[in-house]
Write an enzyme that holds these catalytic residues in place. Structure first.
Site, short mmCIF file in Angstrom:
data_model
loop_
_atom_site.label_atom_id
_atom_site.label_comp_id
_atom_site.label_asym_id
_atom_site.label_seq_id
_atom_site.Cartn_x
_atom_site.Cartn_y
_atom_site.Cartn_z
N LYS A 15 12.58 39.95 94.25
CA LYS A 15 12.52 40.94 95.34
C LYS A 15 13.71 40.82 96.28
O LYS A 15 14.32 41.82 96.65
CB LYS A 15 11.25 40.75 96.18
CG LYS A 15 9.97 41.18 95.55
CD LYS A 15 8.80 40.77 96.44
CE LYS A 15 8.75 39.26 96.55
NZ LYS A 15 7.84 38.72 97.50
N ARG A 90 1.16 42.00 103.62
CA ARG A 90 0.53 41.03 102.74
C ARG A 90 -0.97 41.27 102.68
O ARG A 90 -1.65 40.72 101.82
CB ARG A 90 0.73 39.60 103.26
CG ARG A 90 2.13 39.04 103.12
CD ARG A 90 2.46 38.68 101.70
NE ARG A 90 2.99 37.34 101.49
CZ ARG A 90 4.14 36.86 101.93
NH1 ARG A 90 4.90 37.55 102.72
NH2 ARG A 90 4.53 35.65 101.59
N ARG A 129 14.49 27.41 90.42
CA ARG A 129 15.15 27.55 91.73
C ARG A 129 15.03 26.23 92.51
O ARG A 129 15.97 25.77 93.14
CB ARG A 129 14.44 28.67 92.50
CG ARG A 129 15.23 29.24 93.64
CD ARG A 129 14.37 30.21 94.45
NE ARG A 129 14.18 31.51 93.82
CZ ARG A 129 13.42 32.48 94.34
NH1 ARG A 129 12.79 32.29 95.48
NH2 ARG A 129 13.29 33.63 93.74
N ARG A 135 15.14 20.76 95.86
CA ARG A 135 13.96 20.63 96.73
C ARG A 135 12.88 19.84 96.00
O ARG A 135 12.14 20.37 95.18
CB ARG A 135 13.43 22.01 97.11
CG ARG A 135 14.22 22.61 98.25
CD ARG A 135 13.63 23.93 98.70
NE ARG A 135 12.22 23.81 99.05
CZ ARG A 135 11.53 24.81 99.58
NH1 ARG A 135 12.09 25.96 99.82
NH2 ARG A 135 10.25 24.65 99.88
N ARG A 146 1.07 27.49 95.42
CA ARG A 146 1.69 28.52 96.25
C ARG A 146 1.55 29.90 95.59
O ARG A 146 1.31 30.90 96.26
CB ARG A 146 3.16 28.17 96.50
CG ARG A 146 3.90 29.18 97.34
CD ARG A 146 4.84 28.55 98.36
NE ARG A 146 5.63 27.47 97.83
CZ ARG A 146 6.87 27.61 97.34
NH1 ARG A 146 7.43 28.79 97.33
NH2 ARG A 146 7.53 26.58 96.90
P1 AMP Z 1 7.68 34.35 102.28
O1 AMP Z 1 9.09 33.84 102.36
O2 AMP Z 1 7.60 35.84 102.26
O3 AMP Z 1 6.90 33.72 101.17
O4 AMP Z 1 6.96 33.92 103.64
C1 AMP Z 1 6.93 32.57 104.07
C2 AMP Z 1 5.81 32.32 105.06
O5 AMP Z 1 5.97 33.15 106.21
C3 AMP Z 1 4.41 32.64 104.56
O6 AMP Z 1 3.84 31.55 103.88
C4 AMP Z 1 3.68 32.91 105.84
O7 AMP Z 1 3.35 31.73 106.53
C5 AMP Z 1 4.72 33.64 106.65
N1 AMP Z 1 4.69 35.11 106.41
C6 AMP Z 1 5.70 35.89 105.93
N2 AMP Z 1 5.33 37.17 105.86
C7 AMP Z 1 4.06 37.23 106.29
C8 AMP Z 1 3.11 38.29 106.44
N3 AMP Z 1 3.41 39.57 106.13
N4 AMP Z 1 1.88 37.98 106.91
C9 AMP Z 1 1.56 36.71 107.23
N5 AMP Z 1 2.38 35.67 107.10
C10 AMP Z 1 3.64 35.91 106.65
#
Ligand code: AMP
Length: 191
Positions: A15, A90, A129, A135, A146
């Site tokens: 994405k 989300r 990755r 990491r 995850r």
């Molecule tokens: P991501 O990089 O999109 O996987 O987001 C990393 C973290 O940011 C997630 O595990 C959440 O803690 C928080 N986060 C990002 N986007 C959202 C969202 N739309 N709603 C709630 N938490 C979010």
């Protein structure tokens, strides 16, 4: 009409890569809520400090907090011609709030790109990755866990399918092939 785009899909589906290409070509900002969350935590802003406990537990940030932050971001001037929203919504509540906030601005989501990738492949890509970036905390077990929490919820897919602007993109191809399809979809959507 602005080109307002939402991108859905599991981590590892590419994405971010595709969103960056759309940003470069269409001149509309790639807004990744995960990046906002990480940047604000690092800068210890009031929002960053409030969301830290959830993020560090590997949980989603509560809807109200995230919705308010996205509302502020979408009101910034660079979204005038559109945006590529990645990582939001989300939840169904976030999707409904997004529609309501866009409605207030007399705009609406033009297209929802749903990046689809078999889960085993998404896991393999994430593991690759993690190894490449060194990491050590991203073990196969951590990644597997995850993936489960990051799956795109069915009610969200159903919501956009019912609205009629959901387009599935097969992400199990090269970056160029996927992007060619994305461009086709966007040209149709913009017409
Ligand atoms: P991501 O990089 O999109 O996987 O987001 C990393 C973290 O940011 C997630 O595990 C959440 O803690 C928080 N986060 C990002 N986007 C959202 C969202 N739309 N709603 C709630 N938490 C979010």
């Amino acid at each position: 009409m602005p080109l307002d785009i939402v991108i859905l899909g599991p981590p590892g589906a590419g994405k971010g890569t595709q969103a960056a290409k759309i940003e470069a070509d269409a001149g509309i900002p790639h807004i990744a809520t995960g990046d906002i969350v990480r940047a604000e935590m690092a800068a210890e802003t009031p929002f960053g400090l409030r969301v830290m406990e959830y993020n560090l537990r590997g949980e989603l940030v509560p809807d109200e907090l995230m919705i308010e932050r996205v509302r502020e971001r979408l009101l910034e001037g660079d979204t005038e011609d559109g945006f590529v929203l990645d990582g939001f919504p989300r939840t169904l509540a976030q999707a409904q709030a997004l529609d309501a906030m866009l409605d207030d601005l007399d705009r609406s989501i033009r297209v929802v790109l749903h990046f689809q990738l078999p889960e085993e492949l998404a896991e393999q890509r994430l593991l690759g990755r993690a190894l490449a970036s060194g990491r050590a905390d991203d073990t196969p077990e951590v990644i597997h866990k995850r993936m489960a929490t990051m799956r795109v919820p069915h009610d969200l897919i159903a919501y956009y399918r019912a609205l009629g602007n959901l387009v599935g993109i097969h992400a199990d191809r090269s970056i160029e092939e996927v992007y060619a399809e994305v461009q086709n979809v966007l040209e149709t959507a913009a017409a």
